[in-house]
Design a protein around this motif. Structure first.
Motif, PDB file in Angstrom:
ATOM      1  N   LYS A  61      -8.046   4.971 -21.070  1.00 52.59           N
ATOM      2  CA  LYS A  61      -9.084   3.983 -20.740  1.00 52.59           C
ATOM      3  C   LYS A  61     -10.134   3.937 -21.830  1.00 52.59           C
ATOM      4  CE  LYS A  61      -8.995   3.857 -15.712  1.00 52.59           C
ATOM      5  NZ  LYS A  61      -9.564   4.570 -14.547  1.00 52.59           N
ATOM      6  N   ALA A  62     -10.572   5.144 -22.265  1.00 54.21           N
ATOM      7  CA  ALA A  62     -11.627   5.231 -23.280  1.00 54.21           C
ATOM      8  C   ALA A  62     -11.176   4.573 -24.577  1.00 54.21           C
ATOM      9  CB  ALA A  62     -12.001   6.688 -23.527  1.00 54.21           C
ATOM     10  N   ALA A  68     -11.608  -2.556 -27.386  1.00 52.90           N
ATOM     11  CA  ALA A  68     -12.185  -3.813 -26.913  1.00 52.90           C
ATOM     12  C   ALA A  68     -13.594  -4.004 -27.441  1.00 52.90           C
ATOM     13  CB  ALA A  68     -12.187  -3.833 -25.382  1.00 52.90           C
ATOM     14  N   GLU A  69     -14.315  -2.884 -27.611  1.00 47.78           N
ATOM     15  CA  GLU A  69     -15.711  -2.986 -28.017  1.00 47.78           C
ATOM     16  C   GLU A  69     -15.913  -2.802 -29.512  1.00 47.78           C
ATOM     17  OE1 GLU A  69     -17.863  -0.213 -25.694  1.00 47.78           O
ATOM     18  OE2 GLU A  69     -17.316  -1.172 -23.807  1.00 47.78           O
ATOM     19  N   LYS A  70     -14.823  -2.841 -30.259  1.00 51.20           N
ATOM     20  CA  LYS A  70     -14.933  -2.537 -31.678  1.00 51.20           C
ATOM     21  C   LYS A  70     -15.909  -3.487 -32.385  1.00 51.20           C
ATOM     22  CE  LYS A  70     -12.007  -0.049 -34.725  1.00 51.20           C
ATOM     23  NZ  LYS A  70     -10.663   0.321 -35.118  1.00 51.20           N
ATOM     24  N   LYS A  71     -15.974  -4.729 -31.908  1.00 54.63           N
ATOM     25  CA  LYS A  71     -16.873  -5.714 -32.519  1.00 54.63           C
ATOM     26  C   LYS A  71     -18.330  -5.290 -32.400  1.00 54.63           C
ATOM     27  CE  LYS A  71     -14.016  -9.245 -33.558  1.00 54.63           C
ATOM     28  NZ  LYS A  71     -14.040 -10.081 -34.750  1.00 54.63           N
ATOM     29  N   GLU A  72     -18.641  -4.545 -31.328  1.00 59.81           N
ATOM     30  CA  GLU A  72     -20.031  -4.193 -31.070  1.00 59.81           C
ATOM     31  C   GLU A  72     -20.386  -2.811 -31.588  1.00 59.81           C
ATOM     32  OE1 GLU A  72     -20.686  -4.704 -26.865  1.00 59.81           O
ATOM     33  OE2 GLU A  72     -19.128  -6.247 -26.856  1.00 59.81           O
ATOM     34  N   THR A  73     -19.553  -2.258 -32.460  1.00 62.59           N
ATOM     35  CA  THR A  73     -19.773  -0.869 -32.876  1.00 62.59           C
ATOM     36  C   THR A  73     -21.129  -0.655 -33.507  1.00 62.59           C
ATOM     37  OG1 THR A  73     -18.310  -1.444 -34.675  1.00 62.59           O
ATOM     38  CG2 THR A  73     -17.521   0.214 -33.095  1.00 62.59           C
ATOM     39  N   THR A  74     -21.644  -1.652 -34.258  1.00 64.87           N
ATOM     40  CA  THR A  74     -22.926  -1.442 -34.930  1.00 64.87           C
ATOM     41  C   THR A  74     -24.009  -1.125 -33.906  1.00 64.87           C
ATOM     42  OG1 THR A  74     -22.966  -3.850 -35.052  1.00 64.87           O
ATOM     43  CG2 THR A  74     -22.628  -2.659 -37.120  1.00 64.87           C
ATOM     44  N   VAL A  75     -24.001  -1.831 -32.787  1.00 64.83           N
ATOM     45  CA  VAL A  75     -24.970  -1.565 -31.730  1.00 64.83           C
ATOM     46  C   VAL A  75     -24.707  -0.201 -31.113  1.00 64.83           C
ATOM     47  CG1 VAL A  75     -25.917  -2.379 -29.549  1.00 64.83           C
ATOM     48  CG2 VAL A  75     -25.119  -4.037 -31.249  1.00 64.83           C
ATOM     49  N   ASP A  76     -23.427   0.064 -30.823  1.00 62.07           N
ATOM     50  CA  ASP A  76     -23.062   1.322 -30.153  1.00 62.07           C
ATOM     51  C   ASP A  76     -23.418   2.544 -30.969  1.00 62.07           C
ATOM     52  OD1 ASP A  76     -20.077   0.202 -28.420  1.00 62.07           O
ATOM     53  OD2 ASP A  76     -22.206   0.108 -27.925  1.00 62.07           O
TER      54      ASP A  76
END
Ligand SMILES: [Zn+2]
Length: 121
Positions: A61-62, A68-76
């Protein structure tokens, strides 16, 4: 004379039976012990497999969530560093040398500081 020999044989035989009976009881005790051990090992094995499946499931799942969230990595990443900095301020190591352990006497750790600085750049 013959009768005496016969009685001796009977008594000897009785002793052998008793000794065999004793061995048999020991063997049964051993079997019971092994059965019990086997049972508890099976139970433990079952629990461990279940736990392993759970962990596998979580990791799947992780990793799919990560993809799925790779696009938002900068924020993460920023959020992740904040979490690490908070952990560090709470007295835990975040460096990969002592990660997760408590900082002794809350002294600064050069590895941790270097790591946090590198992440902030
Ligand atoms: Zn450290």
């Amino acid at each position: 004379m013959k009768e005496r020999n016969f009685l001796d044989s009977i008594m000897e035989f009785e002793q052998q039976l008793e000794s065999m009976h004793q061995q048999f009881r020991e063997l049964m005790g051993f079997v019971a012990e092994m059965t019990e051990k086997n049972h508890s090992l099976q139970l433990e094995n079952h629990h461990l497999r279940k736990r392993l499946d759970e962990i596998d499931e979580q990791e799947k799942k992780a990793s799919s969530a990560q993809r799925a969230e790779k696009k938002e990595t900068t924020v993460d990443v920023g959020e992740g560093v904040d979490n690490l900095a908070r952990l560090y301020n709470e007295g835990f190591h975040v460096c990969n040398i002592h990660y997760g352990s408590i900082r002794k006497g809350e002294e600064d750790c050069l590895f941790c500081l270097a790591f946090l600085n590198k992440q902030n750049v």
